[in-house]
Structure formats: C-alpha cells, structure tokens
Write an enzyme that holds these catalytic residues in place. Structure first.
Site: not given
Ligand code: AMP
Length: 179
Positions: A62, A99
């Site tokens: 995305r 996450e």
């Molecule tokens: P992070 O590495 O934890 O910052 O996760 C970011 C990536 O995971 C991004 O590419 C987001 O598109 C996706 N992502 C993580 N948590 C969510 C959420 N609650 N809603 C949508 N996308 C998420």
C-alpha cells in the site's frame, strides 16, 4: 486530528481484521475517492517539494500507491521496499516484528543512493517496525533517512519509539484504538 480535509470520514475502519482485537484502517476508501486521494498526494508534494529529499522509498504494497505519484510529482527516483523474495536483483534484507507476526523486507542494493536523503513512505504507521527495518537497509547502503511519512499514524502503538531521530509526518493520526 490535524487534517484540513476530513480524511477520518473517508477512511473505512474494520474491527477485528485481520484478527481479533485489531482495528484495521482501510485506505481503499481513499483510493476510490478522487478528491481524498488528490488531497493526500497534493499535501505530500507541498511538504517535500524544495527539501533535500533526493529519492522516495515506498513500502510494499500500500505504500507504493502513495510513494509512486509523489516520486513522479517531485521528479525523483522511486525505490521499492519489497517483502522478502520478490526482488530479482542483489538485495539487502532486514527481518522485523510486525503488529501481527514476523516480516522481512528487501531493497535492491543498486537502488540505494549513497550520501543522498531518502524519504520513506507507507500508507499507515503502526508500530513503526516496517519503516525502521527499511531505514536500516537504506542506511546500510549509505543513504540518509531523516523523514518518514504515513498517510495515517496510529500513535497508540507508539511508533515514535522505533523511529527516534527521524521526523515522522502523517496526514491524520489516531491516539485511541476505539472507534
Ligand atoms: P508497522 O510496521 O507496525 O508500522 O506496520 C505498518 C504496516 O502494516 C503498514 O504497511 C500497514 O499497512 C500495515 N498495518 C499495520 N497495522 C495496521 C492497521 N491497524 N490497519 C491497517 N494497516 C495496518
């Protein structure tokens, strides 16, 4: 909420996706709204035009949707940060905790501009783990990363901790995971 355009109204929120307890912020509802999508890209251009940013790096998948139009508008190179195993050339890889699960990202070594500033972009910043892993690779290749950008920032997941020393910019942030 720091947005002029009401992005919050446009972003679809899906509780318990992809698993129980996660509130998923869906940006497909930005992409299907031309006014909202243009607003995001125009704001990004305003923020980074005329800065030292020499290349844009977008996170699969995305993050590509926002980084590609920005690189085109700024007329600078676009670097793809892909999930492990997708890039055909010689790459550097970084593993990290997401996450929801473990992940690994890779960047073509030859795409990294030595001694130049690279702006890192994703659609959403949750824990900051993905951007931090990409930053590690870019720095290994000799680039500098002073700025990261996400359309959405989930401050309740404390991404600031993993992204210390860089300026984090988001168009909208959520400090609470309840709707
Ligand atoms: P992070 O590495 O934890 O910052 O996760 C970011 C990536 O995971 C991004 O590419 C987001 O598109 C996706 N992502 C993580 N948590 C969510 C959420 N609650 N809603 C949508 N996308 C998420």
């Amino acid at each position: 909420m720091e947005s002029e355009f009401d992005l919050d109204k446009v972003i679809r929120k899906i509780p318990n996706y992809p698993k129980g307890g996660i509130l998923f912020f869906d940006i497909t509802s930005i992409l299907t709204n031309p006014q909202a999508f243009s607003y995001c890209i125009d704001r990004m251009v305003e923020i980074y035009k005329g800065t030292d940013v020499a290349a844009v790096a977008g996170i699969e998948s995305r993050g590509f949707l926002f980084s590609a139009p920005l690189a085109d508008r700024l007329d600078i190179p676009l670097i793809l940060v892909r999930k492990a195993g997708k890039l055909p050339g010689d790459t550097w890889r970084q593993d990290y905790q997401l996450e929801y699960g473990m992940e690994a990202v890779e960047i073509h070594k030859s795409d990294i501009p030595r001694d130049k500033e690279v702006l890192l972009i994703d659609d959403l910043i949750a824990t900051g783990g993905t951007l931090s892993a990409a930053k590690t690779i870019l720095e290994k290749g000799g680039a500098t990363v002073k700025n990261v950008f996400g359309v959405i920032g989930l401050t309740f997941l404390s991404f600031q901790k993993k992204l210390q020393g860089v300026k984090v910019t988001t168009l909208i942030s959520y400090s609470d995971e309840s709707l």
